[in-house]
Design a protein around this motif. Structure first.
Motif, PDB file in Angstrom:
ATOM      1  N   GLY A  89       3.598 -11.410  -4.238  1.00 36.49           N
ATOM      2  CA  GLY A  89       3.943 -10.859  -2.931  1.00 36.49           C
ATOM      3  C   GLY A  89       4.218  -9.371  -2.988  1.00 36.49           C
ATOM      4  O   GLY A  89       3.819  -8.616  -2.088  1.00 36.49           O
ATOM      5  N   THR A  90       4.890  -8.931  -4.045  1.00 40.49           N
ATOM      6  CA  THR A  90       5.172  -7.500  -4.196  1.00 40.49           C
ATOM      7  C   THR A  90       3.888  -6.713  -4.405  1.00 40.49           C
ATOM      8  O   THR A  90       3.716  -5.620  -3.833  1.00 40.49           O
ATOM      9  N   MET A  91       2.978  -7.246  -5.196  1.00 46.35           N
ATOM     10  CA  MET A  91       1.708  -6.548  -5.425  1.00 46.35           C
ATOM     11  C   MET A  91       0.903  -6.434  -4.129  1.00 46.35           C
ATOM     12  O   MET A  91       0.333  -5.368  -3.833  1.00 46.35           O
ATOM     13  N   VAL A  92       0.838  -7.515  -3.351  1.00 48.69           N
ATOM     14  CA  VAL A  92       0.114  -7.467  -2.082  1.00 48.69           C
ATOM     15  C   VAL A  92       0.768  -6.471  -1.134  1.00 48.69           C
ATOM     16  O   VAL A  92       0.084  -5.691  -0.456  1.00 48.69           O
ATOM     17  N   SER A  93       2.089  -6.472  -1.082  1.00 51.16           N
ATOM     18  CA  SER A  93       2.804  -5.556  -0.196  1.00 51.16           C
ATOM     19  C   SER A  93       2.555  -4.104  -0.572  1.00 51.16           C
ATOM     20  O   SER A  93       2.333  -3.252   0.297  1.00 51.16           O
ATOM     21  N   LEU A  94       2.603  -3.800  -1.863  1.00 52.41           N
ATOM     22  CA  LEU A  94       2.339  -2.429  -2.302  1.00 52.41           C
ATOM     23  C   LEU A  94       0.902  -2.033  -2.030  1.00 52.41           C
ATOM     24  O   LEU A  94       0.616  -0.883  -1.658  1.00 52.41           O
ATOM     25  N   PHE A  95      -0.028  -2.974  -2.223  1.00 53.19           N
ATOM     26  CA  PHE A  95      -1.445  -2.700  -2.003  1.00 53.19           C
ATOM     27  C   PHE A  95      -1.717  -2.307  -0.560  1.00 53.19           C
ATOM     28  O   PHE A  95      -2.628  -1.518  -0.276  1.00 53.19           O
ATOM     29  N   ILE A  96      -0.908  -2.823   0.373  1.00 53.07           N
ATOM     30  CA  ILE A  96      -1.086  -2.504   1.794  1.00 53.07           C
ATOM     31  C   ILE A  96      -0.228  -1.311   2.209  1.00 53.07           C
ATOM     32  O   ILE A  96      -0.676  -0.421   2.933  1.00 53.07           O
ATOM     33  N   THR A  97       1.019  -1.286   1.751  1.00 48.38           N
ATOM     34  CA  THR A  97       1.980  -0.277   2.221  1.00 48.38           C
ATOM     35  C   THR A  97       1.620   1.130   1.759  1.00 48.38           C
ATOM     36  O   THR A  97       1.624   2.075   2.569  1.00 48.38           O
ATOM     37  N   ILE A  98       1.314   1.311   0.485  1.00 49.44           N
ATOM     38  CA  ILE A  98       1.076   2.648  -0.070  1.00 49.44           C
ATOM     39  C   ILE A  98      -0.129   3.324   0.584  1.00 49.44           C
ATOM     40  O   ILE A  98      -0.021   4.457   1.085  1.00 49.44           O
ATOM     41  N   PRO A  99      -1.312   2.686   0.640  1.00 51.80           N
ATOM     42  CA  PRO A  99      -2.446   3.367   1.307  1.00 51.80           C
ATOM     43  C   PRO A  99      -2.210   3.609   2.788  1.00 51.80           C
ATOM     44  O   PRO A  99      -2.609   4.653   3.322  1.00 51.80           O
ATOM     45  N   CYS A 100      -1.571   2.646   3.472  1.00 57.31           N
ATOM     46  CA  CYS A 100      -1.317   2.817   4.907  1.00 57.31           C
ATOM     47  C   CYS A 100      -0.395   4.012   5.157  1.00 57.31           C
ATOM     48  O   CYS A 100      -0.653   4.833   6.041  1.00 57.31           O
ATOM     49  N   ALA A 101       0.680   4.105   4.373  1.00 54.84           N
ATOM     50  CA  ALA A 101       1.620   5.216   4.533  1.00 54.84           C
ATOM     51  C   ALA A 101       0.951   6.544   4.200  1.00 54.84           C
ATOM     52  O   ALA A 101       1.206   7.560   4.867  1.00 54.84           O
ATOM     53  N   TYR A 102       0.099   6.561   3.186  1.00 48.66           N
ATOM     54  CA  TYR A 102      -0.583   7.806   2.823  1.00 48.66           C
ATOM     55  C   TYR A 102      -1.538   8.248   3.932  1.00 48.66           C
ATOM     56  O   TYR A 102      -1.639   9.441   4.241  1.00 48.66           O
ATOM     57  N   ALA A 103      -2.199   7.273   4.549  1.00 45.34           N
ATOM     58  CA  ALA A 103      -3.168   7.617   5.600  1.00 45.34           C
ATOM     59  C   ALA A 103      -2.474   8.295   6.777  1.00 45.34           C
ATOM     60  O   ALA A 103      -2.935   9.333   7.264  1.00 45.34           O
ATOM     61  N   ILE A 104      -1.358   7.733   7.242  1.00 50.73           N
ATOM     62  CA  ILE A 104      -0.688   8.321   8.420  1.00 50.73           C
ATOM     63  C   ILE A 104       0.141   9.550   8.055  1.00 50.73           C
ATOM     64  O   ILE A 104       0.686  10.207   8.945  1.00 50.73           O
ATOM     65  N   SER A 105       0.230   9.859   6.762  1.00 54.02           N
ATOM     66  CA  SER A 105       0.947  11.072   6.356  1.00 54.02           C
ATOM     67  C   SER A 105       0.030  12.285   6.290  1.00 54.02           C
ATOM     68  O   SER A 105       0.503  13.424   6.249  1.00 54.02           O
ATOM     69  N   ARG A 106      -1.276  12.066   6.283  1.00 56.73           N
ATOM     70  CA  ARG A 106      -2.232  13.172   6.183  1.00 56.73           C
ATOM     71  C   ARG A 106      -2.332  13.906   7.513  1.00 56.73           C
ATOM     72  O   ARG A 106      -2.375  13.302   8.583  1.00 56.73           O
ATOM     73  N   ARG A 107      -2.384  15.232   7.412  1.00 63.51           N
ATOM     74  CA  ARG A 107      -2.479  16.057   8.610  1.00 63.51           C
ATOM     75  C   ARG A 107      -3.829  15.920   9.304  1.00 63.51           C
ATOM     76  O   ARG A 107      -3.934  16.102  10.516  1.00 63.51           O
ATOM     77  N   ASP A 108      -4.866  15.606   8.527  1.00 64.11           N
ATOM     78  CA  ASP A 108      -6.217  15.556   9.100  1.00 64.11           C
ATOM     79  C   ASP A 108      -6.626  14.155   9.517  1.00 64.11           C
ATOM     80  O   ASP A 108      -7.796  13.902   9.797  1.00 64.11           O
ATOM     81  N   PHE A 109      -5.677  13.215   9.546  1.00 62.69           N
ATOM     82  CA  PHE A 109      -6.010  11.852   9.947  1.00 62.69           C
ATOM     83  C   PHE A 109      -5.966  11.744  11.468  1.00 62.69           C
ATOM     84  O   PHE A 109      -4.905  11.843  12.085  1.00 62.69           O
ATOM     85  N   ALA A 110      -7.111  11.534  12.091  1.00 58.22           N
ATOM     86  CA  ALA A 110      -7.199  11.467  13.551  1.00 58.22           C
ATOM     87  C   ALA A 110      -6.533  10.186  14.060  1.00 58.22           C
ATOM     88  O   ALA A 110      -6.785   9.100  13.552  1.00 58.22           O
ATOM     89  N   GLY A 111      -5.689  10.346  15.059  1.00 57.83           N
ATOM     90  CA  GLY A 111      -5.042   9.191  15.675  1.00 57.83           C
ATOM     91  C   GLY A 111      -3.842   8.667  14.914  1.00 57.83           C
ATOM     92  O   GLY A 111      -3.385   7.548  15.180  1.00 57.83           O
ATOM     93  N   LYS A 112      -3.290   9.487  14.002  1.00 57.99           N
ATOM     94  CA  LYS A 112      -2.174   8.978  13.204  1.00 57.99           C
ATOM     95  C   LYS A 112      -0.938   8.722  14.070  1.00 57.99           C
ATOM     96  O   LYS A 112      -0.175   7.786  13.798  1.00 57.99           O
TER      97      LYS A 112
END
Length: 306
Positions: A89-112
């Motif tokens: 469960g921890t591995m699945v959660s990290l696999f989803i949480t880390i990329p998702c958080a990185y995506a909405i943290s980028r300045r050039d991500f449209a629609g963040k």
């Protein structure tokens, strides 16, 4: 000759400190007494526990409660299933949480902002237990390990905390420079962002891991197969005495142990209740002091603006 003045406490300061120490002492007492009482009751004589003679320290050292618990095979199976649920469960959660958080943290991500606001809505509004149960059933996850892992795989709060870490710790200029040098988005994420994100990954692993270890509600709702029960669910069964009332192996084991120890079944059950609390909490209690600094860091990260 250098001299320095010592600032003396005023009477008001001393009174304030005295009152402060009293409140701290009371807080420590409130926190420690239940823990000490549970530990003492689990190794005390059932007669002393039931009669109220044991109120702090062990009275009549006795380990019959633990003997019954350790002889119950479902506890060991529950331990193995809990370890499986916690790790996977921890591995699945990290696999989803880390990329998702990185995506909405980028300045050039449209629609963040839209995606972030959409996720924030789910923190205040949810479909409720019955729609969630129907969804899990329609997806074919009912009475499977996925019913424990998938529904709580992601926490929006953890995503926001991780997003704040990326924005405040990893310079955007560094990522732009890497992109100018020809690095792709995947290369930036795996070769720059992840190596610099060890603290937040550790914090999120601890948050998700502890949550998975302590969770029993999902198994109560979604699981019917006892072979899939996590440890918390097995211990809950013992606490509510379901197996004992049905005359199962646990009930016969308790009756046999009670006869050998010259205690009644009801008296031994009282000690077993405290023993199962220790059995379920001991791994987390042992690990937490070693990882406490990561929890503190997680709280500080969560306080940053993002």
């Amino acid at each position: 000759m250098h001299t320095s003045k010592l600032i003396k406490d005023t009477p008001t300061d001393r009174i304030f400190l005295f009152v402060l120490y009293i409140f701290i002492g009371l807080a420590v007492l409130i926190v420690l007494y239940p823990l000490i009482y549970i530990i003492s009751a689990s190794v005390s004589s059932p007669l002393a526990v039931n009669s109220g003679k044991m109120w702090l320290w062990p009275v009549g050292f006795n380990l019959d409660g633990y003997k019954v618990i350790l002889q119950y095979g479902d506890i060991w199976r529950g331990y193995m299933m809990t370890i499986f649920y916690t790790i996977s469960g921890t591995m699945v959660s990290l696999f989803i949480t880390i990329p998702c958080a990185y995506a909405i943290s980028r300045r050039d991500f449209a629609g963040k902002k839209w995606f972030t606001n959409f996720m924030l809505i789910t923190m205040f509004l949810s479909g409720g237990l019955i729609p969630t149960y129907l969804l899990v059933r329609n997806l074919g996850m009912l009475n499977t390990v996925w019913a424990i892992i998938i529904p709580n795989a992601v926490s929006v709060y953890n995503i926001i905390v991780t997003k704040s870490f990326f924005q405040s710790t990893i310079p955007w200029e560094m990522q732009e420079a890497a992109k100018v040098d020809g690095a792709s988005d995947f290369q930036i994420f795996f070769r720059i962002v992840l190596p610099l994100s060890a603290p937040i990954i550790a914090v999120m692993a601890l948050f998700y891991g502890v949550g998975q270890w302590n969770d029993y509600f999902n198994s109560l709702v979604y699981l019917q197969n006892k072979n899939l029960y996590p440890l918390q669910m097995v211990l809950r069964q013992i606490l509510v005495l379901q197996d004992m009332q049905q005359g199962s192996a646990t009930g016969s084991t308790i009756s046999q142990s009670a006869a050998q120890a010259a205690f009644s079944k009801e008296q031994l059950v009282a000690v077993i209740k405290y023993g199962v609390m220790i059995v379920s909490s001991l791994p987390v209690i042992m690990v937490y002091p070693l990882l406490q600094r990561y929890f503190v860091k997680g709280v500080l990260i969560g306080s940053l603006k993002g």
